[in-house]
Design a protein around this motif. Structure first.
Motif, PDB file in Angstrom:
ATOM      1  N   LEU A  54       0.854  -1.186  -0.187  1.00  0.00           N
ATOM      2  CA  LEU A  54       0.006  -0.161   0.090  1.00  0.00           C
ATOM      3  C   LEU A  54       1.076   1.332   0.034  1.00  0.00           C
ATOM      4  N   CYS A  86      -3.173  -0.444   7.847  1.00  0.00           N
ATOM      5  CA  CYS A  86      -4.060  -0.919   6.454  1.00  0.00           C
ATOM      6  C   CYS A  86      -3.226  -1.584   5.441  1.00  0.00           C
ATOM      7  N   GLY A  87      -4.015  -2.431   4.705  1.00  0.00           N
ATOM      8  CA  GLY A  87      -3.235  -3.009   3.599  1.00  0.00           C
ATOM      9  C   GLY A  87      -3.778  -3.100   2.133  1.00  0.00           C
ATOM     10  N   THR A  88      -5.086  -2.428   2.315  1.00  0.00           N
ATOM     11  CA  THR A  88      -5.699  -2.216   0.898  1.00  0.00           C
ATOM     12  C   THR A  88      -5.984  -0.774   0.786  1.00  0.00           C
ATOM     13  N   ALA A  89      -6.386  -0.209  -0.355  1.00  0.00           N
ATOM     14  CA  ALA A  89      -6.995   1.277  -0.361  1.00  0.00           C
ATOM     15  C   ALA A  89      -8.221   1.189   0.070  1.00  0.00           C
ATOM     16  N   VAL A 145      -4.075   7.068  -2.301  1.00  0.00           N
ATOM     17  CA  VAL A 145      -3.316   5.670  -1.984  1.00  0.00           C
ATOM     18  C   VAL A 145      -3.657   4.881  -2.910  1.00  0.00           C
ATOM     19  N   ASP A 193      -2.809   0.722  -3.838  1.00  0.00           N
ATOM     20  CA  ASP A 193      -2.363  -0.713  -3.393  1.00  0.00           C
ATOM     21  C   ASP A 193      -1.854  -1.691  -4.534  1.00  0.00           C
ATOM     22  N   TYR A 238      -7.167   2.285  -6.179  1.00  0.00           N
ATOM     23  CA  TYR A 238      -6.609   3.725  -5.754  1.00  0.00           C
ATOM     24  C   TYR A 238      -7.852   4.361  -5.217  1.00  0.00           C
ATOM     25  N   PRO A 279       3.952  -0.005  -5.658  1.00  0.00           N
ATOM     26  CA  PRO A 279       3.719  -0.823  -4.286  1.00  0.00           C
ATOM     27  C   PRO A 279       3.495  -2.224  -4.358  1.00  0.00           C
ATOM     28  N   ARG A 280       3.245  -2.812  -5.783  1.00  0.00           N
ATOM     29  CA  ARG A 280       3.397  -4.199  -5.761  1.00  0.00           C
ATOM     30  C   ARG A 280       4.628  -4.748  -5.721  1.00  0.00           C
TER      31      ARG A 280
END
Length: 323
Positions: free
Chosen positions: A144, A173-176, A196, A198, A203, A289-290
């Motif tokens: 993220l 947090c781990g996701t948008a 943001v 992810d 986004y 981010p990936r």
């Protein structure tokens, strides 16, 4: 400017050394309107406990490392800090690999110049430090990425300095989607646009304000206004509308390849040399981010970091236009 890249898995002697080095300047800034202008320790702690309870153990550990003083603890809460303005542009590049690009426009004399890599509370985070544990942009081990721009409004209210809100999002947090829920809930003391992205290319941009509910949008571009320009003189001086239009054209009309899109951030109208007014571009950041990677860029210079293979280092950078 001297830039440093430091890593520490748990709050410890490295962070304590940074605090001792930076605290005199931050202390003067924190008290520039007088001690009574800032909330008490109890008010600050209660606000943090109410809105960001997950990071309370981290806050307490940092307060201990800072010496346990009243003013240091109030500063580290980031609750109702003195107002501050920045420029900034940020955008999501629409390619197969998720990429976020941003320019940070600010006063070089009020900037940490620090890339911080932490493993606090079991979550690895790296990004550009502000206030020694806040972030103005960063990425975590869930893939993220997050970045902020000033929202172009004069309103000041009860809430947190946005760099701590970014740290909170990266820590929890781990996701948008998760980030959007947090950004909609935590109060900010000034208006900011927080984007943001992810690892799955999802986004959003949260338009946060102290006097109204956060607006969660699917905007891929953010500069220094929100839905409409409200602070006209600031908008004209920072060319926020022109920068937004330029980025939207690059994304919708030109379909630039990734390298060309990134290169546009290192030239006008996105790149600024208005350092005499405190709005020069200090750096360009590129987040993948990936891949959990980060580049810090200046014209002719690229400094690359990986969350999984972060290397401590330092370098002096000549920033065009800065004294």
């Amino acid at each position: 400017m001297l830039w440093r890249a430091l890593s520490e898995d748990a709050p410890g002697p490295k962070w304590a050394g940074l605090f001792a080095e930076y605290w005199p300047d931050y202390h003067r800034w924190w008290l520039k309107e007088g001690d009574a202008a800032r909330p008490s320790y109890l008010e600050s702690r209660r606000a943090l406990q109410e809105h960001m309870p997950e990071i309370m153990p981290l806050y307490e550990a940092l307060c201990d490392l800072a010496g346990g003083g009243d003013q240091a603890a109030r500063f580290l809460s980031f609750y109702c800090p003195p107002p501050y303005l920045s420029g900034c542009s940020q955008a999501i590049w629409p390619g197969e690999e998720p990429v976020m690009v941003r320019n940070y426009d600010y006063d070089p004399n009020a900037f940490d110049g620090l890339i911080l890599h932490t493993g606090w509370q079991g979550r690895r985070v790296m990004g550009t430090s502000d206030g020694l544990w806040g972030m103005v942009d960063g990425v975590n081990d869930a893939g993220l990425a997050i970045s902020l721009t000033f929202g172009g409004r004069r309103v000041i209210g009860d809430g947190f300095g946005v760099p701590l809100i970014l740290r909170y999002v990266l820590q929890t947090c781990g996701t948008a989607e998760e980030a959007g829920a947090a950004l909609a809930r935590v109060p900010t003391h000034m208006s900011y646009n927080v984007t943001v992205l992810d690892a799955k290319r999802r986004y959003l941009t949260a338009m946060m304000s102290p006097d109204r509910k956060a607006l969660i949008t699917h905007a891929a571009v953010a500069t220094n206004h929100q839905e409409n320009v409200e602070w006209v003189s600031h908008a004209r001086f920072t060319a926020t509308v022109e920068r937004e239009r330029f980025l939207l054209q690059r994304l919708t009309l030109h379909h630039d390849p990734e390298d060309k899109f990134i290169a546009a951030f290192l030239r006008p109208p996105l790149y600024s040399t208005a350092f005499d007014a405190g709005f020069g571009t200090l750096y360009t950041a590129v987040y993948r981010p990936r891949l959990r990677q980060m580049d810090v860029r200046w014209p002719g210079t690229v400094w690359s970091f990986g969350l999984d293979d972060f290397q401590e280092s330092a370098r002096r950078v000549q920033i065009p236009g800065a004294a």
